[in-house]
Enzyme design. Structure first.
Site, PDB file in Angstrom:
ATOM      1  N   GLY A 264       4.967   8.581   9.973  1.00 49.53           N
ATOM      2  CA  GLY A 264       3.924   7.802   9.285  1.00 49.53           C
ATOM      3  C   GLY A 264       4.371   7.359   7.911  1.00 49.53           C
TER       4      GLY A 264
ATOM      5  N   ALA B 162       0.831  -1.207   0.000  1.00 49.37           N
ATOM      6  CA  ALA B 162       0.000   0.000   0.000  1.00 49.37           C
ATOM      7  C   ALA B 162       0.867   1.260   0.000  1.00 49.37           C
ATOM      8  CB  ALA B 162      -0.913  -0.017   1.223  1.00 49.37           C
TER       9      ALA B 162
ATOM     10  N   THR C  44      19.697   0.052  -1.825  1.00 51.14           N
ATOM     11  CA  THR C  44      19.442   1.268  -1.048  1.00 51.14           C
ATOM     12  C   THR C  44      20.174   1.149   0.292  1.00 51.14           C
ATOM     13  OG1 THR C  44      17.383   0.350  -0.151  1.00 51.14           O
ATOM     14  CG2 THR C  44      17.190   1.666  -2.144  1.00 51.14           C
TER      15      THR C  44
ATOM     16  N   ASP D 155       9.807   2.312   0.768  1.00 54.54           N
ATOM     17  CA  ASP D 155       8.555   2.162   0.003  1.00 54.54           C
ATOM     18  C   ASP D 155       8.327   3.393  -0.877  1.00 54.54           C
ATOM     19  OD1 ASP D 155       8.113  -0.240   1.301  1.00 54.54           O
ATOM     20  OD2 ASP D 155       6.950   0.694   2.909  1.00 54.54           O
TER      21      ASP D 155
ATOM     22  N   LYS E  68       8.847  13.325   7.988  1.00 53.25           N
ATOM     23  CA  LYS E  68       7.494  13.317   8.554  1.00 53.25           C
ATOM     24  C   LYS E  68       7.172  11.945   9.150  1.00 53.25           C
ATOM     25  CE  LYS E  68       2.978  14.815   7.127  1.00 53.25           C
ATOM     26  NZ  LYS E  68       2.005  14.847   6.080  1.00 53.25           N
TER      27      LYS E  68
HETATM   28  O1  RIB Z   1       7.945  -0.581   5.055  1.00 55.40           O
HETATM   29  C1  RIB Z   1       7.206  -0.047   6.112  1.00 55.40           C
HETATM   30  C2  RIB Z   1       5.972  -0.872   6.336  1.00 55.40           C
HETATM   31  O2  RIB Z   1       6.339  -2.153   6.807  1.00 55.40           O
HETATM   32  C3  RIB Z   1       5.041  -0.313   7.395  1.00 55.40           C
HETATM   33  O3  RIB Z   1       4.091   0.578   6.864  1.00 55.40           O
HETATM   34  C4  RIB Z   1       4.435  -1.557   8.021  1.00 55.40           C
HETATM   35  O4  RIB Z   1       3.075  -1.694   7.789  1.00 55.40           O
HETATM   36  C5  RIB Z   1       5.244  -2.719   7.474  1.00 55.40           C
HETATM   37  O5  RIB Z   1       4.555  -3.410   6.524  1.00 55.40           O
END
Ligand code: RIB
Length: 314
Positions: A291, A45, A224, A256, A289
């Site tokens: 989150g 996500a 990375t 991510d 930030k």
């Molecule tokens: O890569 C970070 C993510 O790893 C977090 O958002 C957590 O949900 C885990 O899946």
């Protein structure tokens, strides 16, 4: 838009329950004085959201439980313009949850209850999902989804000339059959060591590990290395990108955001070096930030950050 310009992300959806505290407790220890946040998470996500904000046309294939967490996650993806028709709700499962502890320097420790993420098996792939993958330009995946699904989708993509980007996180060994059909692999230092048995301590070791992966048939390797930047290697290219210097508040999901922005940039026909720079800038903004999805920047923010950073250096 030409259908081949699209990005399909297959991966996990979690809700992140985050405590930012002075330090991460040792086993058996209680640390008080923290602050609590909750945010959308899950590597899949996060990457889908980051790709959409960075300018990509994104379809997300994922699974959630039939609970408020799942419903809210899907609502959030829609707000980011992501096609959610293939985010499946599993009646007897709960949405994935990640407990995240972040220390004062922004480093983290994560424990995940996968919930519905383990239900995303190849048997769930309808003809429509298969067609969607086949008609994508880029398929972006991570390893919080069952490995049989990753292998199945990667094969489908490879047979249909869809570029496969694999972020091999969390670290696990991968078969040579899978590696040889990966176009771009993006391990961090720990994952690169798991895949190559070479400890990444500097650019030279990153180069050696990349060469092992190239020999296995991966076409492009990007290792990375957090605040130490990233290293890109193909059979023709050898490129090191320094990390943009920022004040780190929370490094969760920086990788991510990097992967999502990388996919977005490539889908917009940018070359690999420019895409690595763009992805590094996006990742740098994200660590300022708290989150995961909350910290993913949009295209305008990434471009203005890159411009102002360049001006500062001149
Ligand atoms: O890569 C970070 C993510 O790893 C977090 O958002 C957590 O949900 C885990 O899946």
């Amino acid at each position: 838009m030409h259908p081949k310009l699209k990005i399909t992300v297959i991966g996990s959806t979690n809700v992140d329950l985050i405590i930012k505290s002075p330090r991460i407790p040792a086993v058996g220890e209680t640390v008080i004085g923290g602050e609590f946040f909750s945010a959308g998470g899950g590597k899949g996500a996060n990457q889908a959201v980051a790709a959409a904000r960075a300018g990509g046309d994104v379809t997300f294939i994922s699974s959630v439980g039939s609970d408020d967490f799942g419903a809210k996650s899907i609502e959030g993806f829609k707000e980011d313009g992501i096609n959610t028709e293939f985010v499946k709700i599993f009646e007897n499962s709960s949405t994935g949850i990640a407990l995240i502890m972040v220390d004062s320097s922004g480093q983290n420790s994560i424990s995940v209850a996968s919930g519905a993420n383990v239900d995303l098996l190849p048997s769930e792939f309808s003809d429509e999902i298969i067609e969607r993958i086949k008609s994508s330009r880029i398929l972006l995946m991570q390893l919080e989804t069952p490995i049989e699904t990753i292998e199945y989708a990667a094969n489908l993509a490879a047979q249909n000339k869809v570029s496969v980007i694999l972020n091999p996180a969390p670290a696990q060994k991968l078969s040579d059959d899978l590696l040889k059909i990966i176009d771009i692999i993006t391990p961090n230092e720990v994952e690169a060591e798991m895949l190559t048995e070479i400890k990444i301590v500097d650019i030279d070791s990153a180069k050696s590990a990349s060469e092992v992966l190239l020999k296995k048939g991966v076409k492009t390797v990007i290792i990375t290395m957090g605040s130490k930047g990233c290293y890109l290697r193909t059979n023709e290219l050898d490129f090191y990108q320094q990390a943009f210097k920022v004040n780190t508040v929370d490094s969760t999901a920086a990788v991510d955001v990097f992967n999502g922005a990388l996919a977005a940039s490539l889908s917009l026909n940018k070359n690999i070096i420019d895409s690595v720079k763009y992805a590094s800038a996006a990742a740098a903004i994200s660590v300022t930030k708290i989150g995961a999805q909350d910290s993913a920047p949009n295209k305008d923010k990434i471009e203005s950050f890159m411009k102002s950073y360049k001006t500062k250096l001149e």
